[in-house]
Design an enzyme around this catalytic site. Structure first.
Site, PDB file in Angstrom:
ATOM      1  N   GLU A 156      -5.266  -8.838   0.529  1.00  0.00           N
ATOM      2  CA  GLU A 156      -6.645  -8.377   1.979  1.00  0.00           C
ATOM      3  C   GLU A 156      -7.502  -8.072   1.193  1.00  0.00           C
ATOM      4  O   GLU A 156      -7.979  -7.482   0.598  1.00  0.00           O
ATOM      5  CB  GLU A 156      -5.477  -7.047   2.349  1.00  0.00           C
ATOM      6  N   GLU A 203       0.430  -1.004   0.140  1.00  0.00           N
ATOM      7  CA  GLU A 203       0.254   0.315   0.069  1.00  0.00           C
ATOM      8  C   GLU A 203       0.567   0.836   0.423  1.00  0.00           C
ATOM      9  O   GLU A 203       0.790   1.822   0.691  1.00  0.00           O
ATOM     10  CB  GLU A 203      -0.974   0.130   1.103  1.00  0.00           C
TER      11      GLU A 203
END
Ligand code: BGP
Length: 463
Positions: free
Chosen positions: A364, A164
């Protein structure tokens, strides 16, 4: 819904959120922040113990396997593996820990998916150089990555450079939820560029060092598809820019090795475009990823900003768009995130149509809920039916995307065992396995039992 053969059922975690600080040589930015301002963390709980994975991993892995987790995404901590950050010399205990861990994973039947950076900048590098603001730090990261490849290239097939990148810039440079909590729009632009550069540098080392024929390298991006609040051209334009800034700024360099021209033009006109060299641009082009990890939690609904970009203010990306909280949305109130499974289908189609249908997986996806002890039965099992519904709804949309030809090959739940969630510490629990944090007792939740069935049959059934 029968998933394709070989579809990987996994879970994701990270070093700083699970291991605990045992024997670590360096502090990362969260260790330091907690040591200096514990009150900034929920109930003053820091990452010292986390979920004690450093000590418990042999038993934790067995438990995970029983919850159907056949692959675990985790991260190596730079602050554990490397002794001297400038020379990249190794820390003996760190080397031993990760070697034993990866071997154990193979023994138990949990495939390692290994990521190199999960928000955990060594604090010395943050203080001395400004962390990702500095290109020197991208060289140090390359050094660290090359050590990891040399040590574990044969033990690990699935490698990732970053988790991320967008959250790094949001947290550290824009919206103040990662140390050093700056608000500096222009710096965030340079950081976005430098992180993409650091990723390409690590990939360059991977291609040189790793001879394991099954090994691939990727990056993990949090995608938040931008949906306009209305059909008005102002909202549409805002969503287009949000899509460029939040998603394409990372997707395009990772997969195509280039930057979106529209974004470059926009930043250039605003006078905040990153500093780059021709050599770096070439490096980016030559070092793209093999597979993409997509973290998906929530969409990003967008409306036109309140004020014109010409207003007297420092540059921030918010001058182009404003978040729109859609009335009537389904919300996870504990976290404040909209639940919108259909976005996963949209992501699948976007990757299929605009990103060469690259192999990808959901790296995720999950739901953080507070006070889960409300749902404990007398055997100590949490009845988290909401989590099962959440995963089922998302997987149904993912399945539609796969049916439509998107090249998705796995789903990783966030997370395996309840872990430490940054500033929120243990407030919201995400695990398929509960962790009683005061005793570190770990028990499979109802969702873990459900996940085990899903993973062993490779088939999703309707409610
Ligand atoms: C992702 C991170 C994870 C994890 C998750 C849940 O952004 O990659 O590290 O923490 O979000 O978010 P949070 O822990 O903030 O509730």
């Amino acid at each position: 819904m029968k998933f394709p053969d070989g579809f990987v059922w996994g879970a994701a975690s990270s070093g700083p959120q699970s291991e605990g600080n045992f024997k670590k040589q360096h502090q990362n930015i969260f260790d330091y922040w907690y040591a200096t301002s514990p009150e900034d963390f929920y109930e003053d709980v820091g990452p010292d113990l986390a979920s004690n994975f450093y000590n418990d991993y042999p038993e934790d892995l067995v438990l995970m396997r029983r919850a159907g987790i056949k692959a675990l995404r985790l991260s190596i901590q730079w602050t554990r593996l490397i002794d001297d950050l400038e020379t990249g010399s190794l820390n003996a205990d760190g080397v031993e820990f990760y070697t034993k861990l990866f071997k154990k994973m193979h023994e138990v039947g949990v495939e390692p998916y290994v990521n190199l950076f999960h928000f955990d900048m060594p604090v010395e590098l943050q203080h001395k150089y400004g962390g990702w603001q500095s290109k020197h730090v991208t060289d140090l990261f390359e050094l660290y990555a090359s050590q990891a490849f040399k040590l574990f290239g044969d033990l690990v097939d699935n490698w990732f450079t970053f988790n991320e990148p967008k959250v790094i810039i949001d947290g550290q440079y824009l919206y103040q939820f990662h140390y050093p909590n700056l608000v500096d729009g222009p710096a965030s632009v340079q950081v976005a560029y430098n992180v993409n550069l650091a990723s390409a540098k690590a990939i360059r080392q991977f291609r040189k060092i790793v001879t394991n024929k099954n090994a691939t390298i990727g990056s993990i991006l949090n995608l938040t598809p931008a949906y306009p609040a209305s059909d008005s051209s102002a909202d549409q334009k805002a969503a287009e820019i949000a899509e460029l800034w939040c998603n394409e700024m990372f997707l395009q360099p990772a997969i195509h090795g280039t930057y979106p021209e529209k974004l470059v033009k926009l930043l250039d006109e605003a006078g905040v475009l990153w500093q780059s060299t021709d050599e770096e641009i070439q490096l980016l082009k030559d070092n793209t990823i093999d597979q993409l990890g997509v973290n998906y939690y929530h969409p990003f609904r967008v409306q036109a900003p309140d004020v014109s970009p010409k207003s007297l203010q420092d540059w921030m990306p918010d001058i182009y768009f404003k978040e729109y909280l859609m009335p009537g949305r389904v919300d996870n109130v504990d976290k404040g995130w909209e639940i919108y499974p259909k976005a996963l289908y949209d992501i699948a189609i976007n990757v299929r149509d605009h990103y060469d249908n690259i192999p990808w997986f959901v790296s995720e996806n999950g739901m953080g809920v507070s006070r889960e002890e409300r749902f404990l039965d007398d055997k100590g099992v949490v009845h988290d039916d909401y989590r099962i519904d959440f995963m089922r709804d998302h997987l149904s949309e993912l399945y539609r995307g796969i049916e439509a030809g998107s090249n998705c090959n796995g789903y990783f739940s966030w997370t395996a065992i309840d872990n430490w969630s940054w500033k929120n510490a243990f407030r919201n629990r995400y695990g398929l396995i509960r962790n009683e944090i005061h005793t570190q007792t770990k028990t499979i939740k109802k969702s873990g039992q459900w996940y085990n069935k899903l993973s062993s049959t490779n088939t999703l059934t309707e409610k």
